[in-house]
Write a protein that holds these residues in place. Structure first.
Motif, PDB file in Angstrom:
ATOM      1  N   GLY A 446       0.833  -1.200   0.000  1.00 48.51           N
ATOM      2  CA  GLY A 446       0.000   0.000   0.000  1.00 48.51           C
ATOM      3  C   GLY A 446       0.861   1.240   0.000  1.00 48.51           C
ATOM      4  N   GLU A 447       0.599   2.160   0.942  1.00 48.55           N
ATOM      5  CA  GLU A 447       1.348   3.412   1.022  1.00 48.55           C
ATOM      6  C   GLU A 447       2.371   3.369   2.153  1.00 48.55           C
ATOM      7  N   GLU A 448       2.756   2.172   2.582  1.00 51.28           N
ATOM      8  CA  GLU A 448       3.658   2.035   3.725  1.00 51.28           C
ATOM      9  C   GLU A 448       5.029   1.556   3.268  1.00 51.28           C
ATOM     10  N   PHE A 449       6.078   2.180   3.813  1.00 53.04           N
ATOM     11  CA  PHE A 449       7.456   1.852   3.483  1.00 53.04           C
ATOM     12  C   PHE A 449       8.209   1.573   4.783  1.00 53.04           C
ATOM     13  N   ALA A 450       9.315   0.823   4.653  1.00 55.88           N
ATOM     14  CA  ALA A 450      10.137   0.502   5.827  1.00 55.88           C
ATOM     15  C   ALA A 450      11.601   0.643   5.464  1.00 55.88           C
ATOM     16  N   ILE A 451      12.395   1.051   6.460  1.00 51.39           N
ATOM     17  CA  ILE A 451      13.831   1.204   6.283  1.00 51.39           C
ATOM     18  C   ILE A 451      14.513   0.505   7.451  1.00 51.39           C
ATOM     19  N   LEU A 452      15.530  -0.305   7.131  1.00 48.26           N
ATOM     20  CA  LEU A 452      16.360  -0.939   8.149  1.00 48.26           C
ATOM     21  C   LEU A 452      17.752  -0.338   8.002  1.00 48.26           C
ATOM     22  N   ALA A 453      18.171   0.424   9.021  1.00 52.32           N
ATOM     23  CA  ALA A 453      19.421   1.185   8.938  1.00 52.32           C
ATOM     24  C   ALA A 453      20.421   0.668   9.959  1.00 52.32           C
ATOM     25  N   PRO A 454      21.477  -0.073   9.527  1.00 49.67           N
ATOM     26  CA  PRO A 454      22.494  -0.554  10.469  1.00 49.67           C
ATOM     27  C   PRO A 454      23.418   0.592  10.900  1.00 49.67           C
ATOM     28  N   HIS A 455      24.091   0.379  12.037  1.00 50.23           N
ATOM     29  CA  HIS A 455      25.040   1.374  12.566  1.00 50.23           C
ATOM     30  C   HIS A 455      24.364   2.732  12.793  1.00 50.23           C
ATOM     31  N   THR A 456      23.109   2.714  13.192  1.00 52.58           N
ATOM     32  CA  THR A 456      22.334   3.958  13.371  1.00 52.58           C
ATOM     33  C   THR A 456      21.690   3.925  14.743  1.00 52.58           C
ATOM     34  N   ASP A 457      22.098   4.879  15.610  1.00 53.30           N
ATOM     35  CA  ASP A 457      21.504   4.921  16.941  1.00 53.30           C
ATOM     36  C   ASP A 457      20.208   5.723  16.890  1.00 53.30           C
ATOM     37  N   LYS A 458      19.597   5.974  18.057  1.00 56.08           N
ATOM     38  CA  LYS A 458      18.270   6.595  18.064  1.00 56.08           C
ATOM     39  C   LYS A 458      18.329   8.043  17.594  1.00 56.08           C
ATOM     40  N   GLU A 459      19.402   8.788  17.938  1.00 58.85           N
ATOM     41  CA  GLU A 459      19.490  10.171  17.487  1.00 58.85           C
ATOM     42  C   GLU A 459      19.646  10.230  15.975  1.00 58.85           C
ATOM     43  N   ALA A 460      20.547   9.370  15.436  1.00 62.20           N
ATOM     44  CA  ALA A 460      20.752   9.351  13.991  1.00 62.20           C
ATOM     45  C   ALA A 460      19.493   8.891  13.275  1.00 62.20           C
ATOM     46  N   ALA A 461      18.758   7.947  13.891  1.00 59.57           N
ATOM     47  CA  ALA A 461      17.536   7.459  13.267  1.00 59.57           C
ATOM     48  C   ALA A 461      16.476   8.562  13.217  1.00 59.57           C
ATOM     49  N   MET A 462      16.339   9.317  14.276  1.00 61.17           N
ATOM     50  CA  MET A 462      15.365  10.410  14.277  1.00 61.17           C
ATOM     51  C   MET A 462      15.779  11.495  13.295  1.00 61.17           C
ATOM     52  N   THR A 463      17.091  11.736  13.196  1.00 57.49           N
ATOM     53  CA  THR A 463      17.567  12.737  12.234  1.00 57.49           C
ATOM     54  C   THR A 463      17.250  12.287  10.805  1.00 57.49           C
ATOM     55  N   LEU A 464      17.496  10.985  10.520  1.00 57.97           N
ATOM     56  CA  LEU A 464      17.194  10.454   9.195  1.00 57.97           C
ATOM     57  C   LEU A 464      15.705  10.542   8.911  1.00 57.97           C
ATOM     58  N   ALA A 465      14.878  10.205   9.896  1.00 58.79           N
ATOM     59  CA  ALA A 465      13.426  10.238   9.704  1.00 58.79           C
ATOM     60  C   ALA A 465      12.960  11.667   9.432  1.00 58.79           C
ATOM     61  N   GLU A 466      13.515  12.612  10.151  1.00 60.60           N
ATOM     62  CA  GLU A 466      13.109  14.006   9.969  1.00 60.60           C
ATOM     63  C   GLU A 466      13.546  14.538   8.604  1.00 60.60           C
ATOM     64  N   ARG A 467      14.738  14.137   8.143  1.00 61.41           N
ATOM     65  CA  ARG A 467      15.207  14.572   6.828  1.00 61.41           C
ATOM     66  C   ARG A 467      14.297  14.026   5.733  1.00 61.41           C
ATOM     67  N   ILE A 468      13.918  12.772   5.881  1.00 58.86           N
ATOM     68  CA  ILE A 468      13.034  12.172   4.863  1.00 58.86           C
ATOM     69  C   ILE A 468      11.667  12.864   4.890  1.00 58.86           C
ATOM     70  N   ARG A 469      11.145  13.049   6.097  1.00 60.07           N
ATOM     71  CA  ARG A 469       9.830  13.712   6.209  1.00 60.07           C
ATOM     72  C   ARG A 469       9.863  15.083   5.564  1.00 60.07           C
ATOM     73  N   SER A 470      10.913  15.848   5.843  1.00 57.27           N
ATOM     74  CA  SER A 470      11.008  17.212   5.314  1.00 57.27           C
ATOM     75  C   SER A 470      11.168  17.201   3.803  1.00 57.27           C
ATOM     76  N   ALA A 471      11.992  16.288   3.266  1.00 57.16           N
ATOM     77  CA  ALA A 471      12.205  16.233   1.818  1.00 57.16           C
ATOM     78  C   ALA A 471      10.925  15.885   1.087  1.00 57.16           C
ATOM     79  N   ILE A 472      10.152  14.951   1.627  1.00 54.58           N
ATOM     80  CA  ILE A 472       8.899  14.555   0.968  1.00 54.58           C
ATOM     81  C   ILE A 472       7.882  15.683   1.055  1.00 54.58           C
ATOM     82  N   GLU A 473       7.846  16.361   2.174  1.00 60.92           N
ATOM     83  CA  GLU A 473       6.879  17.459   2.343  1.00 60.92           C
ATOM     84  C   GLU A 473       7.184  18.587   1.346  1.00 60.92           C
TER      85      GLU A 473
END
Length: 539
Positions: A446-473
């Motif tokens: 459907g409209e759902e996607f998933a990403i598995l990111a190795p070597h990524t802690d919680k801060e880096a993961a939130m930063t990546l999520a925010e960058r993706i959210r902002s780019a798509i918006e």
């Protein structure tokens, strides 16, 4: 240089050599037929001899019984005169030397009168006495003589009845030496065996075992006690080999004697009549072995030319069967191959190459989402555990992001499914452009996607999520005459040492990220939320 030969041509070249093999087979078959004929012929001889021996043995026994019967009926005039009676008994023994002794027994059976004496022996319980009381002449089974104390056979005949009354009987007793002498003289060779036994298999006459004379043995009741081996029950009608008492294979037959109480046996060693046949068979086998030895080098050469290429192709076929599709076809010298094998080799290599390419294409399609070009959930199921295992072994963090396009149903309802497909494709390209080569990005469905990111802690993961959210918006999507912007909600979860949800650590991360996504949706969409281990599991 001669052109390549076919398998048929090469086999024709060796056909002359192969003639000897069917020849040997024919000779062996012929010899087997002869063997059967020899065995059948020997069995017929044994049966004929056995019937003749049976006739002689029964005739000898019947003659002894007739001697006693004639004496009882015609030579006893007055039983009250003991002296005259004993003279008659002595005369009987003089002219019938085969008997050991002869007796007169009175009607009451309480004593016996011998040629020289009178003894108080009660024989009224004997079966032959009971038969004589009924006027029946009888040959007894083997008995322990109450007078002689030796195993003996009794020939009993009643005296003529007077006024219907029993007047006594005459009995002649003898061992089986007479029959034994007859049977010993009937042996055609030293190895031939003719002997008598009880139907239970106890020896009654002498026999030879490994050249030694074996005598029968008896207990104090006159019963034979030495067990011997009898031929099988059907030996009279069917040639049967069996092991005799010496452990040698013999061909034998048996016939009942004396109302099935005794058995007459005739047997012949197997070696005696198969000796010449054995030499013929041995020479035939030797000739066949020599032929095989001469043919072997040629057959090996032919076999190698055929089997070596086939073995190489077989190994590659097994590798393909086990999933090794990328192996190259083995390099073989095709100059010396038969035409058929060469064609098989070339076609197989071409087929293997096509199979490898098609398998590669199928594997790509099985792990690929055809609409967006991204990997699918099946790929995540295969590669996700491997990636998590690498992170755990390296003691490095791993994060999971799940993104869901906000109000995607409204996009389909407002601008149509074609526009919805374009939205999904643009979202996939944006994700792929922002990830590392080590990251795994898939379309869950459907409209759902998933990403598995190795070597990524919680801060880096939130930063990546925010960058993706902002780019798509910020990205404007054009679909024909339509132009629109979309937003996504994202849930983030970290790899935990223990499994809280599901059965695997991958399931645990996906479920936690999905729950974080649900929190992002609940908190207004177009935002990123992270699962915290302090979050209640039922959230």
């Amino acid at each position: 240089m001669a052109g390549p030969q076919s398998i048929a041509a090469r086999l024709r070249a060796f056909s002359i050599l192969l003639v000897t093999i069917p020849l040997c087979v024919s000779v062996i078959t012929f010899l087997l037929v002869i063997r059967g004929i020899v065995v059948d012929s020997s069995h017929r001889d044994i049966v004929v001899e056995l019937k003749h021996h049976k006739f002689l043995a029964e005739d000898w026994l019947n003659y002894r019984l007739r001697d006693v019967f004639f004496f009882a009926q015609n030579r006893i005039q007055k039983t009250s005169d003991i002296n005259m009676l004993q003279v008659g008994l002595r005369n009987f023994l003089t002219f019938h030397s085969s008997f050991d002794t002869v007796f007169f027994i009175p009607p009451e059976g309480s004593f016996v009168v011998g040629p020289y004496d009178k003894s108080s022996l009660d024989v009224a319980d004997r079966e032959y006495f009971k038969q004589a009381q009924q006027g029946i002449p009888t040959i007894s089974n083997l008995l322990a003589g109450r007078y002689t104390r030796q195993p003996t056979v009794v020939f009993a005949a009643p005296l003529p009845f007077k006024n219907g009354k029993f007047q006594g009987l005459i009995i002649g007793s003898l061992g089986l030496q007479g029959i034994n002498e007859i049977l010993s003289h009937l042996r055609r060779t030293q190895n031939d065996q003719t002997y008598m036994a009880t139907r239970e298999g106890f020896l009654l006459t002498t026999r030879l075992i490994n050249g030694q004379v074996v005598h029968p043995q008896y207990d104090n009741q006159g019963h034979a006690t030495l067990k011997t081996t009898l031929p099988p029950a059907n030996s009279l009608h069917k040639p049967t080999f069996y092991k005799n008492d010496a452990g040698n294979f013999v061909l034998g037959a048996s016939q009942p004697l004396k109302n099935d109480e005794w058995v007459l046996v005739q047997e012949r060693p197997l070696d005696e009549f198969l000796y010449g046949y054995g030499w013929i068979l041995l020479m035939t086998i030797a000739g066949a072995l020599i032929s095989i030895a001469l043919l072997t080098p040629f057959l090996i050469r032919l076999a190698r030319r055929i089997t070596l290429p086939l073995k190489s192709l077989t190994v590659m076929a097994e590798e393909i069967t086990h999933g090794q599709y990328d192996n190259e076809c083995p390099l073989l010298d095709t100059e010396d191959m038969p035409v058929e094998i060469k064609r098989l080799y070339e076609n197989f290599c071409f087929m293997a190459e096509r199979v490898s390419q098609q398998v590669t294409d199928l594997e790509y399609l099985s792990y690929c989402d055809t609409l967006t070009g991204m990997r699918n959930r099946r790929y995540l199921t295969r590669e996700g555990p491997r990636l998590i295992n690498l992170c755990e072994r390296g003691n490095t963090p791993c994060s999971c992001l799940i993104l869901d396009i906000d109000h995607f149903k409204n996009v389909n309802d407002t601008w149509g499914h074609d526009t919805g497909d374009i939205v999904l494709q643009n979202t996939a390209r944006t994700l792929s452009s922002m990830l590392r080569a080590s990251d795994i990005a898939i379309r869950m469905g459907g409209e759902e996607f998933a990403i598995l990111a190795p070597h990524t802690d919680k801060e880096a993961a939130m930063t990546l999520a925010e960058r993706i959210r902002s780019a798509i918006e910020q990205k404007k999507i054009t679909a024909g005459e339509n132009s629109l912007n979309i937003t996504v909600s994202t849930g983030v979860a970290l790899l935990a040492p223990n499994v809280t949800f599901g059965s695997t650590k991958l399931d645990d991360m996906l479920i936690k990220a999905d729950k974080a996504l649900y929190m992002a949706k609940s908190n207004g969409r177009n935002r990123c939320e992270q699962w915290a281990e302090t979050t209640p599991p039922d959230t």
